[in-house]
Design a protein around this motif. Structure first.
Motif, PDB file in Angstrom:
ATOM      1  N   GLY A 189      15.124  -3.004   8.414  1.00 50.75           N
ATOM      2  CA  GLY A 189      14.382  -1.820   8.030  1.00 50.75           C
ATOM      3  C   GLY A 189      15.241  -0.575   8.127  1.00 50.75           C
ATOM      4  N   GLN A 215       9.712   5.574   8.209  1.00 47.75           N
ATOM      5  CA  GLN A 215       8.572   5.352   9.095  1.00 47.75           C
ATOM      6  C   GLN A 215       9.050   5.290  10.544  1.00 47.75           C
ATOM      7  N   ALA A 226      10.143  -9.322  11.456  1.00 44.34           N
ATOM      8  CA  ALA A 226      10.843  -8.102  11.051  1.00 44.34           C
ATOM      9  C   ALA A 226      11.084  -8.106   9.543  1.00 44.34           C
ATOM     10  N   GLY A 274      13.771   2.591   6.523  1.00 41.94           N
ATOM     11  CA  GLY A 274      12.952   3.645   5.946  1.00 41.94           C
ATOM     12  C   GLY A 274      12.720   4.780   6.915  1.00 41.94           C
ATOM     13  N   ARG A 280       0.434  -3.994   9.476  1.00 39.66           N
ATOM     14  CA  ARG A 280       0.515  -2.833   8.579  1.00 39.66           C
ATOM     15  C   ARG A 280      -0.829  -2.118   8.484  1.00 39.66           C
ATOM     16  N   PRO A 285      10.035   3.869  13.969  1.00 45.41           N
ATOM     17  CA  PRO A 285      10.467   2.499  14.251  1.00 45.41           C
ATOM     18  C   PRO A 285       9.477   1.751  15.141  1.00 45.41           C
ATOM     19  N   GLY A 323       8.956  -5.548   6.104  1.00 38.42           N
ATOM     20  CA  GLY A 323       9.516  -4.785   4.991  1.00 38.42           C
ATOM     21  C   GLY A 323      10.631  -3.852   5.415  1.00 38.42           C
ATOM     22  N   ASP A 324      11.157  -3.142   4.422  1.00 45.03           N
ATOM     23  CA  ASP A 324      12.329  -2.296   4.642  1.00 45.03           C
ATOM     24  C   ASP A 324      11.997  -0.845   4.958  1.00 45.03           C
ATOM     25  N   ASP A 325      10.719  -0.464   4.887  1.00 41.61           N
ATOM     26  CA  ASP A 325      10.390   0.950   5.051  1.00 41.61           C
ATOM     27  C   ASP A 325      10.188   1.358   6.501  1.00 41.61           C
ATOM     28  N   ARG A 326      10.243   0.383   7.435  1.00 37.03           N
ATOM     29  CA  ARG A 326      10.074   0.707   8.852  1.00 37.03           C
ATOM     30  C   ARG A 326      11.175   0.020   9.663  1.00 37.03           C
ATOM     31  N   PRO A 327      12.037   0.774  10.335  1.00 42.22           N
ATOM     32  CA  PRO A 327      13.043   0.139  11.187  1.00 42.22           C
ATOM     33  C   PRO A 327      12.378  -0.680  12.300  1.00 42.22           C
TER      34      PRO A 327
END
Length: 260
Positions: free
Chosen positions: A43, A47, A67, A45, A251, A49, A71-75
């Motif tokens: 991640g 957002q 993880a 993004g 989410r 973490p 998705g990629d939008d939240r570390p």
């Protein structure tokens, strides 16, 4: 989607998850300071973490599929047990471990609300981190147990639990690796069995695996704002086949916090 393309997609996903798991298990890791418990799992993004605390075994590997599914939008960072490198002697107070982890988390994220979580023992440590910090917006307890009364099982009983845990995760250890990891497992399980939760600031979400006993849900209700049963058992809920469903539930809970 064409069946052949779907099979290729699944094969690529399995390969990526295996690569990430092997990376998470490799010691030492070049992407982090050797003395740090924090391990980045993906991640990038903007957002806030998510910080996930290891379970009884101490490894961050069980979180790799989750993880990826988030998705990629939240570390996503995981906290690995330092006992795997430093060794563990005697019993362990989860509050002490939480204080150590919280210091590392706040070094990385000095300002703003925290998003914390953990599977099994990790959920209890995450809850202690939320209590100590007072600034956690959301804390996930992923099938975290809570004993009726404090207890302290002996080494023989814990060794049997350790073997059952390894079998359930389809993990094989040689004698040297088993000797290194068992004290960590024993200390964390004893810490959980002595753990008594308190109500904390922020939202606490308990996500229990299918088949979890109603008594466990009842014991957690005074401390959790939301209780939900998710697909899979204690082990499969985090594996690739179930991780997407778990991530979807998480989410939803993230979105509730973001609009509060």
């Amino acid at each position: 989607m064409d069946a052949t393309l779907e099979e290729k997609r699944k094969a690529l996903l399995r390969h990526e998850l295996r690569r990430r798991r092997e990376e998470a298990l490799r010691l030492p890791r070049p992407e982090r300071r050797p003395e740090s418990a924090l391990v980045p799992l993906g991640g990038a993004g903007d957002q806030p973490p998510l910080f996930l605390v290891h379970a009884a075994g101490g490894s961050v590997a069980p979180y790799v599929a989750l993880a990826a599914a988030l998705g990629d939008d939240r570390p996503v960072y995981a906290l690995e047990d330092p006992g795997l490198h430093e060794g563990v002697t005697g019993d362990r107070d989860l509050a002490d471990l939480a204080a150590r982890y919280l210091a590392e988390v706040r070094e990385l994220r000095p300002y703003g609300p925290l998003h914390l979580g953990g599977w099994s023992v990790g959920g209890a440590v995450a809850l202690e981190m939320a209590r100590l910090d007072g600034g956690a917006a959301l804390t996930f307890l992923l099938d975290t147990g809570l004993a009726d009364e404090p207890s302290r099982p002996g080494d023989d009983e814990l060794a049997a639990w350790f073997d059952a845990d390894l079998a359930a995760m389809d993990a094989e250890l040689d004698d040297a690796e088993r000797a290194r990891r068992f004290p960590v497992f024993a200390a964390n399980v004893r810490g959980l069995l002595a753990f008594r939760p308190t109500r904390v600031e922020g939202r606490v979400v308990l996500l229990c695996a299918e088949g979890c006993e109603p008594a466990r849900l009842d014991r957690w209700r005074p401390y959790a704002d939301h209780v939900q049963v998710v697909a899979g058992d204690h082990y499969t809920m985090l594996q690739a086949a179930r991780a997407e469903a778990l991530a979807a539930v998480m989410r939803e809970r993230f979105s509730e916090v973001s609009v509060r």
